[in-house]
Design an enzyme around this catalytic site. Sequence first.
Site, short mmCIF file in Angstrom:
data_model
loop_
_atom_site.label_atom_id
_atom_site.label_comp_id
_atom_site.label_asym_id
_atom_site.label_seq_id
_atom_site.Cartn_x
_atom_site.Cartn_y
_atom_site.Cartn_z
N ARG A 252 0.92 -1.22 0.10
CA ARG A 252 0.06 0.00 -0.11
C ARG A 252 1.01 1.25 -0.10
O ARG A 252 1.90 1.38 0.71
CB ARG A 252 -0.92 -0.15 1.19
N GLU A 281 -3.86 7.50 -5.73
CA GLU A 281 -3.99 6.70 -6.99
C GLU A 281 -5.29 6.99 -7.63
O GLU A 281 -6.29 7.32 -6.90
CB GLU A 281 -4.14 5.30 -6.64
N HIS A 303 -0.38 -0.01 -9.88
CA HIS A 303 -1.17 -0.86 -9.02
C HIS A 303 -1.54 -2.10 -9.66
O HIS A 303 -2.65 -2.45 -9.95
CB HIS A 303 -2.25 -0.06 -8.35
N1 LIG Z 1 -0.77 -4.45 -5.07
C1 LIG Z 1 -1.62 -5.06 -5.03
O1 LIG Z 1 -2.15 -5.16 -6.06
C2 LIG Z 1 -1.73 -6.13 -3.99
C3 LIG Z 1 -2.53 -7.34 -4.14
C4 LIG Z 1 -2.71 -8.16 -2.93
C5 LIG Z 1 -2.52 -7.54 -1.69
N2 LIG Z 1 -1.90 -6.33 -1.59
C6 LIG Z 1 -1.78 -5.64 -0.19
O2 LIG Z 1 -0.66 -6.40 0.39
C7 LIG Z 1 -0.57 -6.11 1.44
C8 LIG Z 1 -0.54 -7.64 2.37
O3 LIG Z 1 -1.28 -8.40 2.21
P1 LIG Z 1 -1.89 -9.72 2.80
O4 LIG Z 1 -2.78 -10.65 1.97
O5 LIG Z 1 -0.48 -10.64 2.85
O6 LIG Z 1 -2.22 -9.51 4.36
P2 LIG Z 1 -2.06 -10.28 5.62
O7 LIG Z 1 -3.00 -9.74 6.26
O8 LIG Z 1 -2.13 -11.79 5.20
O9 LIG Z 1 -0.59 -10.17 5.92
C9 LIG Z 1 -0.38 -8.68 6.51
C10 LIG Z 1 0.78 -8.83 7.51
O10 LIG Z 1 1.48 -7.72 7.94
C11 LIG Z 1 1.67 -7.75 9.28
N3 LIG Z 1 1.56 -6.77 10.20
C12 LIG Z 1 0.75 -5.85 10.47
N4 LIG Z 1 1.26 -4.65 11.20
C13 LIG Z 1 2.63 -4.75 10.78
C14 LIG Z 1 3.70 -3.90 11.21
N5 LIG Z 1 3.47 -2.88 11.75
N6 LIG Z 1 5.13 -4.42 10.98
C15 LIG Z 1 5.30 -5.38 10.33
N7 LIG Z 1 4.25 -6.23 10.04
C16 LIG Z 1 2.98 -6.00 10.23
C17 LIG Z 1 0.60 -8.80 9.97
O11 LIG Z 1 1.13 -9.42 11.18
C18 LIG Z 1 0.30 -9.68 8.91
O12 LIG Z 1 1.13 -10.72 9.11
C19 LIG Z 1 -1.95 -5.73 1.97
O13 LIG Z 1 -1.70 -4.22 1.98
C20 LIG Z 1 -2.82 -5.96 0.66
O14 LIG Z 1 -3.69 -4.90 0.58
C21 LIG Z 1 -1.59 -5.64 -2.71
O1 LIG Z 2 -5.92 -5.08 -2.41
C1 LIG Z 2 -5.77 -5.53 -3.13
O2 LIG Z 2 -6.49 -6.66 -3.43
C2 LIG Z 2 -5.00 -5.09 -4.34
O3 LIG Z 2 -4.41 -4.02 -3.93
C3 LIG Z 2 -5.58 -5.02 -5.73
O4 LIG Z 2 -6.31 -4.06 -5.83
P1 LIG Z 2 -7.13 -3.78 -7.21
O5 LIG Z 2 -8.15 -4.73 -7.16
O6 LIG Z 2 -7.38 -2.33 -7.45
O7 LIG Z 2 -6.18 -4.06 -8.25
#
Ligand SMILES: NC(=O)c1ccc[n+]([C@@H]2O[C@H](COP(=O)([O-])OP(=O)(O)OC[C@H]3O[C@@H](n4cnc5c(N)ncnc54)[C@H](O)[C@@H]3O)[C@@H](O)[C@H]2O)c1
Ligand SMILES: O=C(O)[C@H](O)COP(=O)(O)O
Length: 568
Positions: A252, A281, A303
């Site tokens: 994020r 964004e 993204h």
């Molecule tokens: N770029 C994209 O399109 C995309 C796609 C999928 C997920 N994401 C993002 O990726 C991130 C992770 O997703 P996920 O499914 O693995 O989530 P998740 O909840 O499984 O994992 C998040 C982890 O962060 C840890 N955490 C919380 N606070 C923390 C801190 N202060 N320091 C270190 N670690 C900490 C939690 O303990 C957890 O293990 C989310 O922000 C999600 O929105 C982005």
């Molecule tokens: O949180 C998510 O699932 C990812 O950041 C993906 O976001 P998007 O659906 O806008 O691609």
Amino acid sequence: MADVRAEVENPQEQTGPVKILITDRIAHEGVAFLREQLPDAQIDERPGLKPEQLKAIIGEYSALVVRSETQVTSDILTAAHNLRIVGRAGVGVDNIDTAAATRQGIIVVNSPTGNIMAAAEHTIAMLMALARHVPAADASMKANKWEKSRFLGIEVRNKTLGVIGLGKVGMAVARRAQGLEMQIIAFDPFVSTEQARKSNVTMLSLEDVLKQADFITLHTSLTSGPNGTRGLISEKELAMMKPGARLINCARGGLIDEEALLKALNEKHIAGAALDVFSQEPIRDNALLQQLIAHEHIIATPHLGASTEEAQVGVATDVAEQIVSVLSGGFPRAAVNAPLILPETLKILQPYMVLVEKMGRLYTQLQPEPLRKIELTYSGEIASYDLRPLQAALVKGLLESVSEAHVNMINAQVLAKEWGIEIVEQKSTTPAEFANQVTLRVSSESGSNTNKDDYVNVISGTVMHNEPRIVQVGPYWTEFVPEGPILFCRNIDQPGMIGLVGTVLGKAQVNIRHMDVGPSERKARSYELARPTESALMVISVDNPIPEWALDEVNQTGTIYGVKMVNL
Ligand SMILES: NC(=O)c1ccc[n+]([C@@H]2O[C@H](COP(=O)([O-])OP(=O)(O)OC[C@H]3O[C@@H](n4cnc5c(N)ncnc54)[C@H](O)[C@@H]3O)[C@@H](O)[C@H]2O)c1
Ligand SMILES: O=C(O)[C@H](O)COP(=O)(O)O
């Protein structure tokens, strides 16, 4: 109400077909699933709506489907009078005001696992692109250049990858990086060292990860507040990074202080960064972000972490299935703001939910005064279940007639808190008077129940043949089905009392469906003679409402008092 699920219902009696609004682009498989499963629903795909346009139309819709672009703010939600569910086709719900949704009883669901692989693979792509300058080399070739010596890269093998946030995506990245023969160190305050060790990941402090890693990759969600992750990587943390290290953010935007990052790049303290997410964004005319992505050592993607065919089909169908389930009175699989109850459990709890809601309604109608504390006691086998739906049903019963709020399982606890009602539960699997029994003990505003008519501080009920029965009201033992118009009155326990009431109701052409006269002590039930000065509670279920004059006449008998009509 028989089912709290069904209570996630339309509070404003919407007419016409159920309407579903999709405001970000999702895979057509998800839309097709909605059309197939809800053939009578109207499904509108309106990507790119401005906030004011969304606010103007949201009131018509029962369900809203978004990705990360649509901002579902509390302002939008205040206009969402018919909204029952917001489906996020993805993981992050930071674009949805879930607290506001909860207050309004709107379920928020997401797809917690649908795009993990996509995000992890994109992170690895960023890692390799950073190590080997792939985007810049490509741009150079497209500019008709051959700059072989400009793009000297590094190998990732034997390098250290620091994973910040070892959750679903973080762990998937760690596994893939191990395949590239990288050493993995991680910081995550919620993951144990032991758990990580099983996956060959060494847990360290944030400082040590920053100091030791050649590449840092961020995988926490974005949270605000004193312990939140917003600004997790700011000037101080960037300064701690190993000189020449590289940073990747596919989680994020707000996790990194982008101004500090630009500075660290300009000072050549770090060698590069790969960013898929940004604090704003789309970036549009944000000067800082424009400068950042224009930097020669930055790789940027708009993204794209979740943008694979597989992930998009996965998240869209995942969310569509949950929307169909909720709109059909079922439960979502992955609610962000609702307790999950298994359908089998719900089937068992259903008659008790009806019972408890009726107990709440009965209390409010017999004793209309502000509540403070409620003790719910469950005895018998029922006590072994997850009883959150019963609490919600109780709050609904208590507040329904005194509040405009639409109470359901999502917002019941929040609303109870807002009304200053403390609910405590006692559970015992040992049966009390009945095999399964629920008892409500209430302390009202005065705290001490000093009101002379305040006998209703206890209501107890059970379920017989799948039908709710009230078995105790205050000190009186009784047995009646809490349904329809019911006359409550107390009388001096002496002969002729039933006849008195019966005569008046006969005169008023009111048909008695059921009558129960409950003494104030259990033993009197065994037909022992009650002392003449004792009182009894008469509960008379009638087929039609009793006219005012008849109620007055009963009240004026002198031996019958506390006459009250309730409607259950
Ligand atoms: N770029 C994209 O399109 C995309 C796609 C999928 C997920 N994401 C993002 O990726 C991130 C992770 O997703 P996920 O499914 O693995 O989530 P998740 O909840 O499984 O994992 C998040 C982890 O962060 C840890 N955490 C919380 N606070 C923390 C801190 N202060 N320091 C270190 N670690 C900490 C939690 O303990 C957890 O293990 C989310 O922000 C999600 O929105 C982005
Ligand atoms: O949180 C998510 O699932 C990812 O950041 C993906 O976001 P998007 O659906 O806008 O691609």
